[in-house]
Design a protein around this motif. Structure first.
Motif, PDB file in Angstrom:
ATOM      1  N   SER A  95      -8.874  -4.778  -9.630  1.00  0.00           N
ATOM      2  CA  SER A  95      -9.118  -5.916  -8.737  1.00  0.00           C
ATOM      3  C   SER A  95      -9.115  -5.454  -7.292  1.00  0.00           C
ATOM      4  O   SER A  95      -8.259  -4.676  -6.881  1.00  0.00           O
TER       5      SER A  95
ATOM      6  N   TYR B 216      -8.812  -6.308  -3.261  1.00  0.00           N
ATOM      7  CA  TYR B 216      -8.265  -7.192  -2.242  1.00  0.00           C
ATOM      8  C   TYR B 216      -8.691  -6.636  -0.886  1.00  0.00           C
ATOM      9  O   TYR B 216      -8.584  -5.435  -0.650  1.00  0.00           O
TER      10      TYR B 216
ATOM     11  N   THR C 196     -12.320  -9.141  -9.725  1.00  0.00           N
ATOM     12  CA  THR C 196     -11.797  -8.276 -10.777  1.00  0.00           C
ATOM     13  C   THR C 196     -12.968  -7.834 -11.645  1.00  0.00           C
ATOM     14  O   THR C 196     -13.838  -8.646 -11.964  1.00  0.00           O
TER      15      THR C 196
ATOM     16  N   TYR D 152      -6.047  -2.712  -7.305  1.00  0.00           N
ATOM     17  CA  TYR D 152      -4.941  -2.670  -8.260  1.00  0.00           C
ATOM     18  C   TYR D 152      -5.479  -2.686  -9.688  1.00  0.00           C
ATOM     19  O   TYR D 152      -6.562  -3.211  -9.946  1.00  0.00           O
TER      20      TYR D 152
ATOM     21  N   GLN E 238      -4.661  -3.785 -13.900  1.00  0.00           N
ATOM     22  CA  GLN E 238      -4.264  -5.051 -14.519  1.00  0.00           C
ATOM     23  C   GLN E 238      -2.750  -5.273 -14.525  1.00  0.00           C
ATOM     24  O   GLN E 238      -2.288  -6.388 -14.748  1.00  0.00           O
ATOM     25  N   THR E 239      -1.960  -4.232 -14.243  1.00  0.00           N
ATOM     26  CA  THR E 239      -0.502  -4.391 -14.177  1.00  0.00           C
ATOM     27  C   THR E 239      -0.016  -4.445 -12.732  1.00  0.00           C
ATOM     28  O   THR E 239       1.171  -4.299 -12.469  1.00  0.00           O
ATOM     29  N   ASP E 240      -0.940  -4.634 -11.797  1.00  0.00           N
ATOM     30  CA  ASP E 240      -0.652  -4.700 -10.360  1.00  0.00           C
ATOM     31  C   ASP E 240      -0.151  -3.394  -9.781  1.00  0.00           C
ATOM     32  O   ASP E 240       0.543  -3.369  -8.760  1.00  0.00           O
TER      33      ASP E 240
END
Length: 120
Positions: free
Chosen positions: A47, A49, A57, A94, A96-98
């Motif tokens: 994703s 930002y 995403t 990031y 998917q688990t940030d």
């Protein structure tokens, strides 16, 4: 007649102060090798930002064999800008688990498109 002149002057002043906006575009992309490396680490989505604001995403399997060119890529960020305006933004990508995968800054200018290859 005097009111018409004043009204015309006011309308002209309002129109003269408006500035035409253009679009600045910035593309982020990665190649097959980077896509494979991300997958090997169990990463299946990333994703983007920009300035701490969520943009998009995507699935990591989407990749390019060479620079896809201006305005395309894994992520495309567009922003309206005034003539001769330059803006510096920060980006973070990031999984998917940030977990942070990539970060940095980029500069945008109106009516121009730049791209950045993300490598891992």
């Amino acid at each position: 007649m005097k009111k018409l002149i004043i009204l015309s002057f006011c309308m002209f002043s309002l129109l003269a102060c408006t500035k035409k906006k253009f679009t600045g575009t910035y593309s982020f992309w990665y190649n097959t090798e980077t896509s494979n490396n991300l997958s090997a680490f169990g990463i299946n989505q990333v994703s983007l930002y920009v300035d701490e604001q969520f943009v998009q995403t995507i699935d990591v399997s989407i990749h390019f064999t060479s620079d896809p060119g201006c305005g395309t890529g894994n992520f495309v960020y567009k922003e309206p800008m005034f003539k001769r305006e330059y803006k510096t933004h920060s980006y973070k990508i990031y999984d998917q688990t940030d977990s942070l995968i990539w970060n940095g800054t980029f500069m945008m200018s109106q009516k121009q498109c730049n791209s950045l290859q993300l490598t891992h």
